[in-house]
Design a protein around this motif. Structure first.
Motif, PDB file in Angstrom:
ATOM      1  N   PRO A 132      -4.033  -9.636  11.354  1.00 10.34           N
ATOM      2  CA  PRO A 132      -3.579  -8.288  11.757  1.00 10.34           C
ATOM      3  C   PRO A 132      -3.179  -7.417  10.559  1.00 10.34           C
ATOM      4  CG  PRO A 132      -1.856  -9.892  12.189  1.00 10.34           C
ATOM      5  CD  PRO A 132      -3.061 -10.680  11.753  1.00 10.34           C
ATOM      6  N   TYR A 133      -2.863  -8.037   9.447  1.00  9.93           N
ATOM      7  CA  TYR A 133      -2.451  -7.262   8.266  1.00  9.93           C
ATOM      8  C   TYR A 133      -3.302  -7.673   7.056  1.00  9.93           C
ATOM      9  CZ  TYR A 133       1.662  -6.272  11.099  1.00  9.93           C
ATOM     10  OH  TYR A 133       2.486  -5.882  12.113  1.00  9.93           O
ATOM     11  N   HIS A 134      -3.522  -6.684   6.139  1.00  5.00           N
ATOM     12  CA  HIS A 134      -4.372  -6.929   4.974  1.00  5.00           C
ATOM     13  C   HIS A 134      -3.671  -6.482   3.702  1.00  5.00           C
ATOM     14  CE1 HIS A 134      -8.079  -7.882   7.250  1.00  5.00           C
ATOM     15  NE2 HIS A 134      -7.547  -7.086   8.174  1.00  5.00           N
ATOM     16  N   LEU A 135      -4.235  -6.917   2.573  1.00  5.97           N
ATOM     17  CA  LEU A 135      -3.731  -6.512   1.254  1.00  5.97           C
ATOM     18  C   LEU A 135      -4.472  -5.244   0.834  1.00  5.97           C
ATOM     19  CD1 LEU A 135      -2.146  -7.047  -1.398  1.00  5.97           C
ATOM     20  CD2 LEU A 135      -4.088  -8.455  -2.133  1.00  5.97           C
ATOM     21  N   TYR A 136      -3.703  -4.220   0.452  1.00  2.76           N
ATOM     22  CA  TYR A 136      -4.276  -2.943   0.000  1.00  2.76           C
ATOM     23  C   TYR A 136      -3.782  -2.633  -1.413  1.00  2.76           C
ATOM     24  CZ  TYR A 136      -5.559  -2.265   4.896  1.00  2.76           C
ATOM     25  OH  TYR A 136      -6.091  -2.411   6.136  1.00  2.76           O
ATOM     26  N   TRP A 137      -4.571  -1.860  -2.140  1.00  5.47           N
ATOM     27  CA  TRP A 137      -4.186  -1.491  -3.509  1.00  5.47           C
ATOM     28  C   TRP A 137      -4.608  -0.060  -3.816  1.00  5.47           C
ATOM     29  CZ3 TRP A 137      -8.144   0.031  -6.611  1.00  5.47           C
ATOM     30  CH2 TRP A 137      -9.443  -0.351  -6.225  1.00  5.47           C
ATOM     31  N   GLN A 138      -4.009   0.474  -4.866  1.00 12.17           N
ATOM     32  CA  GLN A 138      -4.307   1.845  -5.290  1.00 12.17           C
ATOM     33  C   GLN A 138      -3.880   2.008  -6.746  1.00 12.17           C
ATOM     34  OE1 GLN A 138      -2.831   4.802  -2.575  1.00 12.17           O
ATOM     35  NE2 GLN A 138      -3.199   6.500  -3.999  1.00 12.17           N
ATOM     36  N   ARG A 139      -4.644   2.820  -7.518  1.00 13.28           N
ATOM     37  CA  ARG A 139      -4.280   3.104  -8.904  1.00 13.28           C
ATOM     38  C   ARG A 139      -3.561   4.441  -8.964  1.00 13.28           C
ATOM     39  NH1 ARG A 139     -10.322   1.886 -10.729  1.00 13.28           N
ATOM     40  NH2 ARG A 139     -10.317  -0.397 -10.515  1.00 13.28           N
ATOM     41  N   ILE A 140      -2.436   4.428  -9.695  1.00 12.45           N
ATOM     42  CA  ILE A 140      -1.629   5.645  -9.812  1.00 12.45           C
ATOM     43  C   ILE A 140      -1.247   5.848 -11.276  1.00 12.45           C
ATOM     44  CG2 ILE A 140      -0.683   5.391  -7.473  1.00 12.45           C
ATOM     45  CD1 ILE A 140       1.916   4.382  -8.784  1.00 12.45           C
ATOM     46  N   THR A 141      -0.617   6.983 -11.555  1.00 12.96           N
ATOM     47  CA  THR A 141      -0.141   7.296 -12.900  1.00 12.96           C
ATOM     48  C   THR A 141       1.340   7.626 -12.829  1.00 12.96           C
ATOM     49  OG1 THR A 141      -2.304   8.177 -13.529  1.00 12.96           O
ATOM     50  CG2 THR A 141      -0.435   8.803 -14.903  1.00 12.96           C
ATOM     51  N   LEU A 142       2.125   6.933 -13.661  1.00 11.88           N
ATOM     52  CA  LEU A 142       3.564   7.184 -13.747  1.00 11.88           C
ATOM     53  C   LEU A 142       3.924   7.508 -15.189  1.00 11.88           C
ATOM     54  CD1 LEU A 142       5.027   4.290 -11.525  1.00 11.88           C
ATOM     55  CD2 LEU A 142       4.750   6.711 -10.914  1.00 11.88           C
ATOM     56  N   GLY A 143       4.488   8.662 -15.400  1.00 12.32           N
ATOM     57  CA  GLY A 143       4.884   9.035 -16.756  1.00 12.32           C
ATOM     58  C   GLY A 143       3.725   9.067 -17.725  1.00 12.32           C
ATOM     59  N   GLY A 144       2.534   9.407 -17.238  1.00 13.08           N
ATOM     60  CA  GLY A 144       1.369   9.468 -18.093  1.00 13.08           C
ATOM     61  C   GLY A 144       0.708   8.138 -18.344  1.00 13.08           C
ATOM     62  N   LYS A 145       1.177   7.072 -17.705  1.00 13.94           N
ATOM     63  CA  LYS A 145       0.604   5.752 -17.915  1.00 13.94           C
ATOM     64  C   LYS A 145      -0.031   5.257 -16.616  1.00 13.94           C
ATOM     65  CE  LYS A 145       3.859   4.323 -21.524  1.00 13.94           C
ATOM     66  NZ  LYS A 145       4.825   3.283 -21.960  1.00 13.94           N
ATOM     67  N   PRO A 146      -1.124   4.502 -16.705  1.00 12.14           N
ATOM     68  CA  PRO A 146      -1.808   4.033 -15.496  1.00 12.14           C
ATOM     69  C   PRO A 146      -1.176   2.746 -14.949  1.00 12.14           C
ATOM     70  CG  PRO A 146      -3.054   3.404 -17.448  1.00 12.14           C
ATOM     71  CD  PRO A 146      -1.880   4.208 -17.930  1.00 12.14           C
ATOM     72  N   TYR A 147      -1.144   2.666 -13.639  1.00 13.83           N
ATOM     73  CA  TYR A 147      -0.583   1.480 -12.971  1.00 13.83           C
ATOM     74  C   TYR A 147      -1.461   1.125 -11.778  1.00 13.83           C
ATOM     75  CZ  TYR A 147       3.794   1.832 -15.588  1.00 13.83           C
ATOM     76  OH  TYR A 147       4.745   1.843 -16.579  1.00 13.83           O
ATOM     77  N   LEU A 148      -1.352  -0.178 -11.399  1.00 13.22           N
ATOM     78  CA  LEU A 148      -1.983  -0.669 -10.179  1.00 13.22           C
ATOM     79  C   LEU A 148      -0.870  -0.971  -9.183  1.00 13.22           C
ATOM     80  CD1 LEU A 148      -4.415  -1.825  -8.543  1.00 13.22           C
ATOM     81  CD2 LEU A 148      -3.910  -4.039  -9.629  1.00 13.22           C
ATOM     82  N   VAL A 149      -0.991  -0.391  -7.988  1.00 16.37           N
ATOM     83  CA  VAL A 149       0.001  -0.631  -6.931  1.00 16.37           C
ATOM     84  C   VAL A 149      -0.714  -1.348  -5.781  1.00 16.37           C
ATOM     85  CG1 VAL A 149       1.643   0.370  -5.311  1.00 16.37           C
ATOM     86  CG2 VAL A 149       1.325   1.393  -7.571  1.00 16.37           C
ATOM     87  N   GLY A 150      -0.155  -2.455  -5.345  1.00 10.25           N
ATOM     88  CA  GLY A 150      -0.729  -3.180  -4.224  1.00 10.25           C
ATOM     89  C   GLY A 150       0.360  -3.600  -3.242  1.00 10.25           C
TER      90      GLY A 150
END
Length: 497
Positions: A132-150
């Motif tokens: 019923p639930y899955h793992l999701y992810w997204q790339r974002i930028t914080l303070g000019g630096k790239p991050y992966l959020v999952g």
């Protein structure tokens, strides 16, 4: 548009093609490597996060405390993947606790709302979707630096976990790759320029040799030939050039030999005619002196013989003069001449004073051949009187470098179809008078005498009526080398129109 050499154009085309190819290859390589690096890092972090979330939340109490969640988050963040963890779940007391491994960096506000919504959305379980639930992810930028959020929700009522992984190292690696590809592109551009130079030299060297050979051929060096090597198109072009040059040389030599034979014939004929003409002229002069004592029935015939003998004598003199010009033996005998005096003497010697108006200041000096100038003036003024009609006006003006003499008549002018031919040899405007007085050589001889001075004669119709012949001569003519072979008396004025 400015002229651009073929060599430069070839180099530009090579450079543009090489630049486009290098940029395309670099861009493709960059994006493929970027996708591979990010995908590898992302998959490693997400797989580790999924496993760690299962292991660490499975040992939690059924209703954990906030401290339990915090301890689990710290354990999860201590893995080799170096990411931060945020656990959110219901704790004792009926409240919800958010336990981040780094409170200063990772809070729920950092997680995009779209990701939160996707993680918390329960899906229908069926054959194609066992969970019923899955793992999701997204790339974002914080303070000019790239991050992966999952993020993922633990199945069976456990907490929801989020990870935050820095992609700064991957970005640095990709920037280094971009610089390397940029340098490689620059080196490829330089290499393409060198290759273009070499290719242009290889292609253009035969073309340049062909151009030089064509230029020498145009300058009259008919023995010019190209060295032919190879079997390509340029070699075929060189062979064609050699065959054309050989055919042209043979044709020119043939024409030259015919022209030389023709000149020799005219010269020999003129010289052979002079001896009998001298005797005939002496007899006609005696007959002319005795014309008053002759029978009136014979007098017209005697007068015809006298006039035709003079005409024949003038024609022979003209032919000899033309032969000298064609053979290149005509020479200038230069002297400082007062132009006004010279024109006056020409008019007075031919009894044209009543029919010619002279507009010339005295004191205009020029270094010319007086005899040849007299020939030019006699032909121009005589032609104007014969075909244009009185009064004929002769005007003289000078510039710093040139002397300009204009001869204008008041006749009907020159027909437009005749104008381009007035200086042609033996040309007569009217076919109905082929035996009219004059040989048709006068104006052509005048033009040749102007050319030997470095000058020019032009003919045009005046807007006010009549024809205008303009003689332009340099103030200082250059001698052609020594005394001339021309006769003392100039050729008679010819009939041109």
């Amino acid at each position: 548009m400015r002229w651009i050499s073929l060599r430069l154009r070839l180099m530009l085309v090579f450079a543009l093609v090489a630049l486009a190819a290098a940029v395309s290859a670099s861009a493709i390589a960059y994006w493929l490597n970027r996708d591979a690096v990010l995908t590898r890092t992302q998959n490693a972090a997400l797989d580790d996060f999924r496993k760690s979330l299962q292991d660490n939340t499975g040992s939690l109490p059924l209703v954990p405390t906030c401290a339990d969640l915090q301890e689990a988050a710290d354990r999860m963040a201590a893995t080799s993947q170096k990411y931060e963890v945020l656990l959110i779940g219901a704790v004792k007391g009926g409240t919800t606790c958010a336990a981040p491994s780094d409170r200063d960096l990772f809070t729920l506000t950092v997680v995009p709302k779209t990701l939160v919504t996707a993680v918390n959305r329960e899906r229908k379980v069926d054959e194609s979707n066992p969970y019923p639930y899955h793992l999701y992810w997204q790339r974002i930028t914080l303070g000019g630096k790239p991050y992966l959020v999952g993020g993922a929700k633990v199945i069976g009522g456990g907490p929801t976990g989020y990870l935050l992984k820095s992609l700064d190292n991957e970005r640095a690696d990709l920037n280094s790759l971009a610089w390397s590809l940029g340098i490689a592109t620059g080196l490829a551009l330089i290499g393409s320029a060198l290759l273009a130079q070499a290719a242009a030299s290889t292609v253009l060297r035969p073309v340049q040799r062909l151009g030089d050979a064509a230029r020498r051929l145009g300058e009259g060096k008919l023995d010019t030939r190209l060295r032919v090597s190879g079997t390509d198109e340029l070699a075929d072009l060189s062979r064609t050039f050699n065959k054309t040059a050989e055919a042209l040389q043979k044709r020119v030599e043939d024409l030259s030999s015919r022209e030389a034979a023709s000149r020799r014939f005219v010269a020999d004929m003129s010289h052979e005619l002079r001896t009998p003409l001298t005797a005939i002229t002496a007899v006609t002069e005696v007959l002319e002196d005795e014309a008053d004592s002759l029978d009136p029935m014979i007098a017209p015939a005697v007068q015809l013989v006298v006039s035709e003998t003079r005409r024949l004598n003038d024609l022979v003199e003209n032919l000899m003069e033309v032969t000298r010009f064609d053979a290149g033996t005509a020479r200038l005998v230069l002297d400082h001449v007062d132009i006004a005096d010279q024109i006056t003497a020409c008019i007075d010697a031919r009894a044209w004073l009543d029919a010619v108006e002279l507009d010339a200041e005295r004191g205009i000096m020029a270094r010319l051949d007086p005899r040849r100038l007299d020939v030019i003036l006699a032909n121009l003024i005589g032609n104007a009187l014969k075909h244009g009609g009185s009064p004929v006006r002769v005007s003289v003006r000078q510039t710093e470098e040139a002397l300009v003499i204009a001869v204008r008549d008041h006749g009907p002018g020159i027909p437009e179809d005749v104008l381009p031919h007035v200086f042609d040899r033996f040309y007569k405007a009217s076919a109905s008078r082929p035996r009219s007085e004059g040989s048709g050589l006068g104006l052509s001889i005048a033009l040749e005498n102007a050319h030997i001075h470095g000058g020019e004669i032009t003919a045009e119709n005046s807007a006010e009526g009549g024809a205008v012949f303009t003689l332009t001569l340099p103030r200082e003519s250059e001698p052609d080398g020594g005394a001339g072979a021309a006769p003392e008396r100039g050729p008679a004025e010819g009939e041109s129109r």
